[in-house]
Scaffold this motif. Structure first.
Motif, short mmCIF file in Angstrom:
data_model
loop_
_atom_site.label_atom_id
_atom_site.label_comp_id
_atom_site.label_asym_id
_atom_site.label_seq_id
_atom_site.Cartn_x
_atom_site.Cartn_y
_atom_site.Cartn_z
N ILE A 62 0.87 -1.17 0.00
CA ILE A 62 0.00 0.00 0.00
C ILE A 62 0.91 1.22 0.00
O ILE A 62 1.44 1.62 1.03
CB ILE A 62 -0.95 -0.02 1.21
CG1 ILE A 62 -1.76 -1.34 1.23
CG2 ILE A 62 -1.90 1.18 1.17
CD1 ILE A 62 -2.66 -1.50 2.43
N ASP A 63 1.09 1.79 -1.17
CA ASP A 63 2.12 2.81 -1.35
C ASP A 63 1.76 3.67 -2.55
O ASP A 63 1.04 3.22 -3.45
CB ASP A 63 3.48 2.12 -1.56
CG ASP A 63 4.66 3.07 -1.47
OD1 ASP A 63 4.46 4.24 -1.07
OD2 ASP A 63 5.79 2.65 -1.77
N SER A 64 2.28 4.89 -2.58
CA SER A 64 2.05 5.78 -3.70
C SER A 64 3.36 6.47 -4.09
O SER A 64 4.00 7.12 -3.26
CB SER A 64 1.01 6.85 -3.36
OG SER A 64 0.79 7.71 -4.46
N ALA A 65 3.76 6.29 -5.33
CA ALA A 65 4.97 6.95 -5.82
C ALA A 65 4.70 8.40 -6.20
O ALA A 65 5.61 9.23 -6.19
CB ALA A 65 5.51 6.19 -7.03
N ARG A 66 3.47 8.71 -6.52
CA ARG A 66 3.10 10.06 -6.97
C ARG A 66 2.80 10.97 -5.78
O ARG A 66 3.27 12.11 -5.71
CB ARG A 66 1.90 9.98 -7.89
CG ARG A 66 1.26 11.31 -8.22
CD ARG A 66 1.95 11.99 -9.37
NE ARG A 66 1.24 13.20 -9.78
CZ ARG A 66 1.49 13.85 -10.90
NH1 ARG A 66 2.42 13.41 -11.73
NH2 ARG A 66 0.82 14.94 -11.21
N PHE A 67 1.99 10.48 -4.86
CA PHE A 67 1.53 11.30 -3.74
C PHE A 67 2.39 10.98 -2.52
O PHE A 67 2.04 10.14 -1.69
CB PHE A 67 0.05 11.06 -3.49
CG PHE A 67 -0.80 11.23 -4.72
CD1 PHE A 67 -0.82 12.44 -5.40
CD2 PHE A 67 -1.55 10.19 -5.21
CE1 PHE A 67 -1.58 12.60 -6.55
CE2 PHE A 67 -2.33 10.34 -6.36
CZ PHE A 67 -2.34 11.55 -7.03
N LYS A 68 3.51 11.66 -2.42
CA LYS A 68 4.51 11.36 -1.39
C LYS A 68 4.17 12.10 -0.10
O LYS A 68 4.45 13.30 0.03
CB LYS A 68 5.90 11.72 -1.88
CG LYS A 68 6.40 10.87 -3.05
CD LYS A 68 7.81 11.25 -3.44
CE LYS A 68 8.33 10.36 -4.55
NZ LYS A 68 8.54 8.98 -4.11
N VAL A 69 3.60 11.37 0.85
CA VAL A 69 3.29 11.96 2.14
C VAL A 69 4.44 11.77 3.14
O VAL A 69 4.40 12.30 4.25
CB VAL A 69 1.99 11.36 2.72
CG1 VAL A 69 0.80 11.72 1.85
CG2 VAL A 69 2.11 9.84 2.86
#
Length: 333
Positions: free
Chosen positions: A216-223
């Motif tokens: 569960i990860d996002s390369a675009r939306f880096k929090v």
């Protein structure tokens, strides 16, 4: 590529007689933006004999423990590599027991026998001990191999609403590339993605009785600075485990694709979690949307076997999958 040795460094030491070097270098706090190397799963930091247990920002395995540091309260497997006072690596011929203690040495519960696990291609056994940790905070583990002993300091975190290890995975059907008509950006924001991560859903894996690893990860939306790194790491395991386990990428946030560009339906300071990531217990006050990425390992029976957040080493996942495969082999035999 993808073997535990690719991330390997020093080993821990267990010396005969009295425990030595039991001071801790505690780094196992909850993952915050700007911090590296925090894990939700189970590992340990401190010293064990003369070998230090510590976290490495380069995602290596240091001092006998898989990369990552923190444990959750409740039953949580601790993964260790151990050498004796002569530097000899312990294998499955040496029984290893682990006792949870308070800092003053008072034992909590009964000793646990650690299982020896040797992933394919590994040069040293790992030891996995399922520890029942009653409350958050700092604890010690007394590790015994024959007449030799050593101490490890661990940090237990509040799991919040995240899925309990040993409990059932959610009965959901995560989206695949086929479900969205082949629109890649509808299932992943990663540049140049490995589309094998978008072929199988959790429902597919469950129907096949196949273990799965969901990232569960996002390369675009880096929090957080760690976002995107779990997707890079998991590629080390895809080729070797593709026949025996499913690997699934799940974008955690609600977003729209506008002219082929993913656009977040909210802000990075309070990102909106989608229904699939919420089903894994994420997005509560303890582990909000800004605490990413997460990895869950689920066996073929739909039971959660491990969970991690922050930077995760490939060996963390590799050891658990090896253990699951061995159990399946015994059941089939």
């Amino acid at each position: 590529m993808g073997r535990p040795e690719d991330f390997e460094a020093a080993d821990a030491d267990i010396s005969g007689g009295a425990t030595t070097g039991n001071s801790a270098q505690q780094e196992s706090t909850q993952s915050q933006p700007g911090q590296s190397g925090q894990s939700s799963y189970n590992r340990a930091s401190g010293t064990f004999g003369r070998g230090k247990f510590s976290r490495n920002a380069d995602d290596k395995i240091i001092g006998g423990v898989c990369s990552g540091l923190a444990n959750y309260l409740g039953i949580d497997p601790v993964i260790m590599r151990v050498v004796d006072g002569n530097g000899t690596k312990l294998d499955d011929s040496v029984p290893l027991s682990v006792q949870l203690t308070q800092f003053d040495g008072t034992p909590v519960g009964s000793p646990v026998t650690a299982s020896a696990v040797l992933p394919e291609g590994a040069r040293q056994h790992y030891f996995v001990a399922p520890m029942d940790i009653p409350s958050p905070g700092a604890w010690k583990l007394k590790v015994t191999a024959g007449q030799a002993t050593g101490d490890i300091t661990i940090q237990a975190l509040d799991p919040g609403d995240s899925l309990r290890i040993g409990g059932p995975a959610p009965d959901i059907d995560t989206p695949t590339l086929d479900d969205v008509g082949g629109v890649v950006r509808a299932v992943t924001t990663q540049p140049n993605p490995d589309l094998r991560l978008s072929k199988t859903s959790t429902a597919d894996a469950r129907a096949m009785g196949k273990p799965y690893v969901i990232v569960i990860d996002s390369a675009r939306f880096k929090v957080s600075p760690e976002c995107g790194r779990a997707l890079t790491m998991i590629r080390f395991l895809l080729d070797r485990w593709d026949e025996d386990a499913a690997f699934i990428h799940l974008e955690p946030f609600e977003y729209q694709v506008i002219t082929e560009e993913p656009v977040l339906s909210g802000s990075l300071t309070d990102p909106p979690m989608n229904k699939y990531s919420r089903a894994f217990g994420l997005g509560d006050a303890t582990w909000p949307g800004t605490k990413m990425p997460w990895i869950f390992v689920v066996d073929g029976n739909g039971t959660v076997r491990a969970k991690y957040t922050g930077i995760v080493g490939s060996a963390d996942v590799d050891v658990i999958l090896t253990q699951i495969k061995a159990e399946q082999g015994k059941a089939a035999g």
